[in-house]
Design a protein around this motif. Structure first.
Motif, short mmCIF file in Angstrom:
data_model
loop_
_atom_site.label_atom_id
_atom_site.label_comp_id
_atom_site.label_asym_id
_atom_site.label_seq_id
_atom_site.Cartn_x
_atom_site.Cartn_y
_atom_site.Cartn_z
N ASP A 22 4.18 0.94 2.57
CA ASP A 22 4.18 0.02 3.71
C ASP A 22 4.89 -1.28 3.31
OD1 ASP A 22 2.85 1.67 5.41
OD2 ASP A 22 0.89 0.72 5.21
N ALA A 45 0.86 -1.19 0.00
CA ALA A 45 0.00 0.00 0.00
C ALA A 45 0.89 1.23 0.00
CB ALA A 45 -0.88 -0.01 1.24
N VAL A 46 0.53 2.23 -0.80
CA VAL A 46 1.34 3.45 -0.86
C VAL A 46 0.47 4.69 -0.73
CG1 VAL A 46 3.05 2.38 -2.40
CG2 VAL A 46 1.21 3.72 -3.38
N ASN A 47 1.10 5.77 -0.31
CA ASN A 47 0.52 7.11 -0.38
C ASN A 47 1.48 7.95 -1.21
OD1 ASN A 47 -1.47 6.26 1.33
ND2 ASN A 47 -1.10 7.80 2.91
N VAL A 48 0.93 8.78 -2.09
CA VAL A 48 1.77 9.66 -2.89
C VAL A 48 1.29 11.10 -2.72
CG1 VAL A 48 2.57 10.27 -5.20
CG2 VAL A 48 2.33 7.87 -4.58
N HIS A 49 2.16 11.94 -2.24
CA HIS A 49 1.84 13.36 -2.04
C HIS A 49 2.72 14.19 -2.97
CE1 HIS A 49 0.69 12.37 2.42
NE2 HIS A 49 -0.15 11.85 1.55
N VAL A 88 8.38 1.26 6.87
CA VAL A 88 7.80 2.24 5.95
C VAL A 88 8.92 2.89 5.13
CG1 VAL A 88 6.47 4.39 5.74
CG2 VAL A 88 5.87 2.72 7.49
N TYR A 112 5.18 7.17 0.15
CA TYR A 112 5.32 6.35 1.35
C TYR A 112 4.80 4.95 1.00
CZ TYR A 112 5.34 10.98 3.57
OH TYR A 112 5.61 12.28 3.90
#
Lengths: 145, 127
Positions: B39, B24-28, B106, B37
């Motif tokens: 996991d 799972a990723v977050n992209v800002h 992370v 980011y």
């Protein structure tokens, strides 16, 4: 007869079928295991000495994870807060998949464990809980005279 | 020809084709670049690889858990040992300046934009 219809083997078969289908269609299971219970994903294993539970809970302060055993049930709970986007007005969030917020997962333990002797360690984002079996419940070798 | 040299490239290709978990990723994005980011629980620094090849950013990691002897798995939601995820980078991102940090499972990747792609304020003069 009804009992055998809902035997464990049927669920095992279904699980196997599901995994085979995932493999056939190239679907990767979500790391968060949403379909099977949420965050954090859990793996459980048994050894003659202990029950081992692995919780995949990355990016959290170990002191913010609560591990409790009550009446034969292991409860892993806590809260994960994520990095807020920086840059104010110019910032944008393109992908937002990671879990954030409070979590709680429960594992029922077998009867032969000793909750008082449980230990927990956190490393590389994996919480590992070990609950040893009672001395009397461990397999013992008996010498033949 | 030595048989070993025939086998190893195949084995490497086989490993990259092995089914993997998708982290799972977050992209800002902000004015000066992109932060990603991911996991990757269970992946240590030695077993993580972040590669930029042309337009392709690939993240790969191998799960290493300390498993005691005689452990019999009874329930598993994480059933694979590798993580893999690939992204395509757009032109204004500076491939040479990607920085990465791994902390408690992370991965944080910072990909800055090339200088001239960063926003510049154009002053409007009153004549």
């Amino acid at each position: 007869m009804v009992g055998s219809l809902f035997s464990r083997d049927l669920f095992r078969e279904l699980d196997l079928l599901q995994r085979e289908m995932q493999g056939a269609f190239g679907i990767s299971p979500s790391i968060r295991g949403i379909a099977r219970g949420g965050f954090p994903a859990l793996n459980v294993g048994n050894s003659p000495q202990a029950v081992h539970v692995y919780a995949f809970v990355p990016g959290i302060d170990p002191s913010a994870i609560q591990v409790e055993i009550e009446k034969g049930v292991l409860v892993i709970s806590g809260e994960r807060s994520l990095e807020a986007p920086t840059g104010g007005e110019r910032s944008a969030v393109h992908i937002d998949e990671r879990f954030s917020g409070r979590f709680r997962r429960v594992v029922s333990l077998p009867d032969d464990v000793d909750p008082a002797a449980a230990t927990a360690a956190y490393r590389d984002g994996v919480l590992q809980v070990q609950v040893p079996r009672r001395e009397a419940a461990r397999p013992q070798r008996i010498n033949v005279q | 020809m030595n048989q070993n040299t025939d086998v190893s490239p195949d084995a490497a290709r086989e490993a990259s084709r092995e089914p993997a978990l998708v982290p799972a990723v977050n992209v800002h994005e902000d004015a000066s670049g992109i932060t990603l980011y991911a996991d990757l629980p269970g992946v240590s620094r030695e077993r993580l690889s972040v590669e930029v090849d042309g337009d392709t950013l690939s993240i790969e990691g191998e799960l290493a858990l300390e498993l005691p002897d005689g452990l019999e798995p009874s329930y598993a939601e994480v059933g694979r040992r590798r993580y893999r995820r690939v992204f395509t980078l757009s032109k204004e991102l500076d491939r040479a300046k990607v920085s990465a940090a791994l902390n408690q499972g992370v991965l944080t990747l910072r990909i800055p934009k090339v200088e001239h792609a960063q926003p510049r304020r154009v002053e409007v003069r009153v004549s």
